[in-house]
Design a protein around this motif. Structure first.
Motif, PDB file in Angstrom:
ATOM      1  N   UNK A  35     -26.045 -23.447  -0.244  1.00 24.82           N
ATOM      2  CA  UNK A  35     -24.655 -23.835  -0.457  1.00 24.82           C
ATOM      3  C   UNK A  35     -23.750 -22.627  -0.250  1.00 24.82           C
ATOM      4  N   UNK A  37     -19.972 -21.315  -1.753  1.00 26.14           N
ATOM      5  CA  UNK A  37     -18.962 -21.578  -2.765  1.00 26.14           C
ATOM      6  C   UNK A  37     -17.804 -20.606  -2.567  1.00 26.14           C
ATOM      7  N   UNK A  41     -13.563 -23.095  -5.924  1.00 26.38           N
ATOM      8  CA  UNK A  41     -14.066 -24.363  -5.380  1.00 26.38           C
ATOM      9  C   UNK A  41     -15.478 -24.647  -5.882  1.00 26.38           C
ATOM     10  N   UNK A  42     -15.910 -25.880  -5.696  1.00 23.73           N
ATOM     11  CA  UNK A  42     -17.296 -26.211  -5.988  1.00 23.73           C
ATOM     12  C   UNK A  42     -18.187 -25.849  -4.813  1.00 23.73           C
ATOM     13  N   UNK A  43     -19.492 -25.781  -5.029  1.00 24.42           N
ATOM     14  CA  UNK A  43     -20.419 -25.488  -3.927  1.00 24.42           C
ATOM     15  C   UNK A  43     -20.373 -26.583  -2.855  1.00 24.42           C
TER      16      UNK A  43
END
Lengths: 113, 110
Positions: A35, A37, A41-43
Motif C-alpha cells: 500500500x 499512504x 490519507x488512508x492506505x
C-alpha cells in the motif's frame, strides 16, 4: 509471533534515483499487499500477491514501479526513477488469505528531494 | 463507486469524556467493515471486523457497531493512550479490495 517486518524504516533520496523496499510477512500468510499512504490519507492498494503470483496490480504505476515475490514469502517493491510525488509511506500487509484480516507492518517513509 | 467517509476529521476529548466516531460507506456487496488504529510513525493496527448490520464488537473502552450505511466506533471514558488516528475500511464490490477512509485523528487530553 513476529509481525510484518519492513526495511528500511526511512529513506531519503534525490529525484530520478532508484529505491527499493523490502517486506517479510507473518509466517504462513500466503497473501501479501503493498500500500501507499499519503499524508492525511488512508492506505491505497498498489499490488496484491497470492503466494508468488501478482493477482491485482491495477493501481501500480507500471512505468516506474515494479514488485516481486519470487519464492512466495518476502517481497520487494522498487521505484525507478523516483519522482517528487512518490514521497509517502509504503506499507506492507499480509493475511492468511484474501478474505482474512490484513496485518500491517510499520511502513517505510520515503522522502524524494 | 465504493467509498468510505469518516467524520469528524479530528476530535479532541477530555479524559473520561465519551464520544463516537462515524464511518459512512457505499459499497456493493459488503464483505466486511474494518477498524484500525494508527499511531504516529507506525502501521495500522487491527481492531475489529464487522460483517452484517446489527453486529457489535467490543475491546476494552472501544465498541464498534454496524448498520447498512455506517459504522460507529464508540469510545467510553477514553484515556490519553487512546490518542491515535482511527481508520475505517470496507471490503466488497467488484474488486474485493480494502477501501480506506481518511481517518479520524483523536486526541485525549488528561
Amino acid at each position: 509471533e513476529a509481525g510484518v517486518v519492513q526495511s528500511p524504516r526511512y529513506k531519503i533520496i534525490e529525484k530520478k534515483q532508484p529505491v527499493a523496499f523490502w517486506c517479510n510477512p507473518i509466517s504462513g500468510h500466503n497473501t501479501l499487499y503493498w500500500y501507499r499512504q499519503n499524508l492525511g490519507q488512508g492506505p491505497e492498494l498498489l499490488i496484491r500477491y497470492e503466494n508468488e503470483e501478482a493477482v491485482d496490480d491495477s493501481q501500480l504505476p507500471k512505468d516506474r514501479f515494479s514488485a516481486e515475490r519470487l519464492k512466495g514469502v518476502d517481497s520487494t517493491l522498487k521505484i525507478q526513477p523516483a519522482e517528487l510525488g512518490d514521497s509517502a509511506v509504503y506499507l506492507c500487509a499480509s493475511s492468511l488469505g484474501q478474505k482474512e484480516t490484513q496485518y500491517f507492518g510499520p511502513g517505510t517513509r520515503l522522502l524524494v528531494l | 463507486e465504493d467509498q468510505v467517509t469518516q467524520s469528524p476529521e479530528a476530535l479532541r476529548l477530555q479524559e473520561g469524556e465519551s464520544s463516537s466516531l462515524n464511518c459512512s460507506y457505499t459499497v456493493s456487496g459488503l464483505r466486511g467493515l474494518f477498524w484500525y488504529r494508527q499511531d504516529p510513525g507506525k502501521g495500522p493496527e487491527f481492531l475489529f471486523t464487522l460483517y452484517s448490520a446489527g453486529e457489535e464488537k467490543e475491546k476494552e473502552r472501544l465498541k464498534a457497531t454496524l448498520t447498512k450505511k455506517e459504522s460507529f466506533l464508540h469510545i467510553t471514558a477514553p484515556k490519553p493512550e487512546d490518542s491515535a488516528t482511527y481508520l475505517c475500511a470496507v471490503r466488497g464490490g467488484a474488486t474485493n479490495k480494502l477501501i480506506f477512509g481518511t481517518g479520524t485523528l483523536l486526541a485525549v487530553q488528561p
